[in-house]
Design a protein around this motif. Structure first.
Motif, PDB file in Angstrom:
ATOM      1  N   ASP A  84     -37.602   1.588  15.823  1.00 47.51           N
ATOM      2  CA  ASP A  84     -36.388   1.848  16.595  1.00 47.51           C
ATOM      3  C   ASP A  84     -35.216   0.985  16.126  1.00 47.51           C
ATOM      4  OD1 ASP A  84     -37.474   3.861  18.089  1.00 47.51           O
ATOM      5  OD2 ASP A  84     -37.922   2.602  19.832  1.00 47.51           O
ATOM      6  N   ILE A  85     -35.499  -0.255  15.736  1.00 44.59           N
ATOM      7  CA  ILE A  85     -34.429  -1.108  15.205  1.00 44.59           C
ATOM      8  C   ILE A  85     -33.883  -0.514  13.913  1.00 44.59           C
ATOM      9  CG2 ILE A  85     -33.961  -3.330  14.103  1.00 44.59           C
ATOM     10  CD1 ILE A  85     -35.621  -4.641  16.243  1.00 44.59           C
ATOM     11  N   ALA A  86     -34.764  -0.031  13.049  1.00 49.71           N
ATOM     12  CA  ALA A  86     -34.310   0.615  11.815  1.00 49.71           C
ATOM     13  C   ALA A  86     -33.474   1.857  12.136  1.00 49.71           C
ATOM     14  CB  ALA A  86     -35.507   0.989  10.950  1.00 49.71           C
ATOM     15  N   ALA A  87     -33.891   2.621  13.132  1.00 46.39           N
ATOM     16  CA  ALA A  87     -33.137   3.810  13.532  1.00 46.39           C
ATOM     17  C   ALA A  87     -31.752   3.422  14.058  1.00 46.39           C
ATOM     18  CB  ALA A  87     -33.908   4.607  14.581  1.00 46.39           C
ATOM     19  N   VAL A  88     -31.664   2.335  14.807  1.00 42.68           N
ATOM     20  CA  VAL A  88     -30.366   1.866  15.311  1.00 42.68           C
ATOM     21  C   VAL A  88     -29.455   1.472  14.146  1.00 42.68           C
ATOM     22  CG1 VAL A  88     -29.224   0.006  16.598  1.00 42.68           C
ATOM     23  CG2 VAL A  88     -31.217   1.136  17.564  1.00 42.68           C
ATOM     24  N   VAL A  89     -29.998   0.738  13.189  1.00 39.11           N
ATOM     25  CA  VAL A  89     -29.202   0.324  12.026  1.00 39.11           C
ATOM     26  C   VAL A  89     -28.714   1.549  11.262  1.00 39.11           C
ATOM     27  CG1 VAL A  89     -29.320  -0.841   9.788  1.00 39.11           C
ATOM     28  CG2 VAL A  89     -30.287  -1.932  11.815  1.00 39.11           C
ATOM     29  N   PHE A  90     -29.579   2.513  11.038  1.00 36.53           N
ATOM     30  CA  PHE A  90     -29.171   3.721  10.318  1.00 36.53           C
ATOM     31  C   PHE A  90     -28.192   4.561  11.132  1.00 36.53           C
ATOM     32  CE2 PHE A  90     -33.399   3.347   7.959  1.00 36.53           C
ATOM     33  CZ  PHE A  90     -32.800   2.676   6.906  1.00 36.53           C
ATOM     34  N   ALA A  91     -28.321   4.572  12.453  1.00 34.93           N
ATOM     35  CA  ALA A  91     -27.377   5.311  13.296  1.00 34.93           C
ATOM     36  C   ALA A  91     -25.980   4.701  13.199  1.00 34.93           C
ATOM     37  CB  ALA A  91     -27.851   5.336  14.739  1.00 34.93           C
ATOM     38  N   PHE A  92     -25.899   3.386  13.223  1.00 37.77           N
ATOM     39  CA  PHE A  92     -24.586   2.754  13.108  1.00 37.77           C
ATOM     40  C   PHE A  92     -24.036   2.848  11.690  1.00 37.77           C
ATOM     41  CE2 PHE A  92     -25.727   0.560  17.157  1.00 37.77           C
ATOM     42  CZ  PHE A  92     -24.677   1.073  17.894  1.00 37.77           C
TER      43      PHE A  92
END
Length: 151
Positions: free
Chosen positions: A123-131
């Motif tokens: 989920d942290i990786a997904a947040v970084v990629f979303a931003f």
């Protein structure tokens, strides 16, 4: 040089030109980072479903629309008019708002659910990629606005 830059910013590319012009070269990174958000969120347990459903909608919608937009420009199905430049700006501005809201809600969900370390890291990786996708769409929207202004 300034005249060449203004001339390239004042016209819509077609064909291989989308791989060389300033805002349109961002299509591929937008697809990559948006696809990564989609894959990472889909690979985790969707709990709570409502905010993560929004994240999935945004990532799939923007992925499909960016791909279609890239195909339209690549195939030359657009006529080089101010309407297409305006539509390009409007779409990328909408994508910025969508991804920003999805990134914020995904970050909130990620912070509140720290029970499983593997899912937390995904989920942290997904947040970084979303931003990152938000930033790419923002840059594309700014450059599209400049191109629209030069029409």
């Amino acid at each position: 040089m300034a005249a060449t830059t203004a001339q390239s910013m004042g016209s819509l590319p077609s064909g291989k030109g989308i791989c060389t012009t300033a805002p349109d070269i961002l299509y591929l990174p937008e697809l990559v980072f948006g696809g990564l958000v989609w894959i990472l969120v889909a690979s985790t347990h969707v709990n709570p479903p409502n905010p993560l459903g929004w994240v999935m909608f945004v990532s799939i919608f923007c992925f499909v629309m960016t791909f279609l937009w890239m195909i339209i420009f690549g195939a030359g199905c657009h006529n080089s008019s101010s309407g297409w430049a305006a539509a390009d700006f409007v779409y990328h501005s909408l994508a910025v708002l969508f991804y920003l809201s999805a990134g914020v809600s995904l970050a909130f969900i990620t912070i509140s659910l720290k029970s499983d370390l593997r899912i937390y890291r995904i989920d942290i990786a997904a947040v970084v990629f979303a931003f990152t996708a938000t930033l790419l769409y923002f840059i594309h929207a700014i450059l599209s606005a400049i191109r629209w202004k030069h029409f």
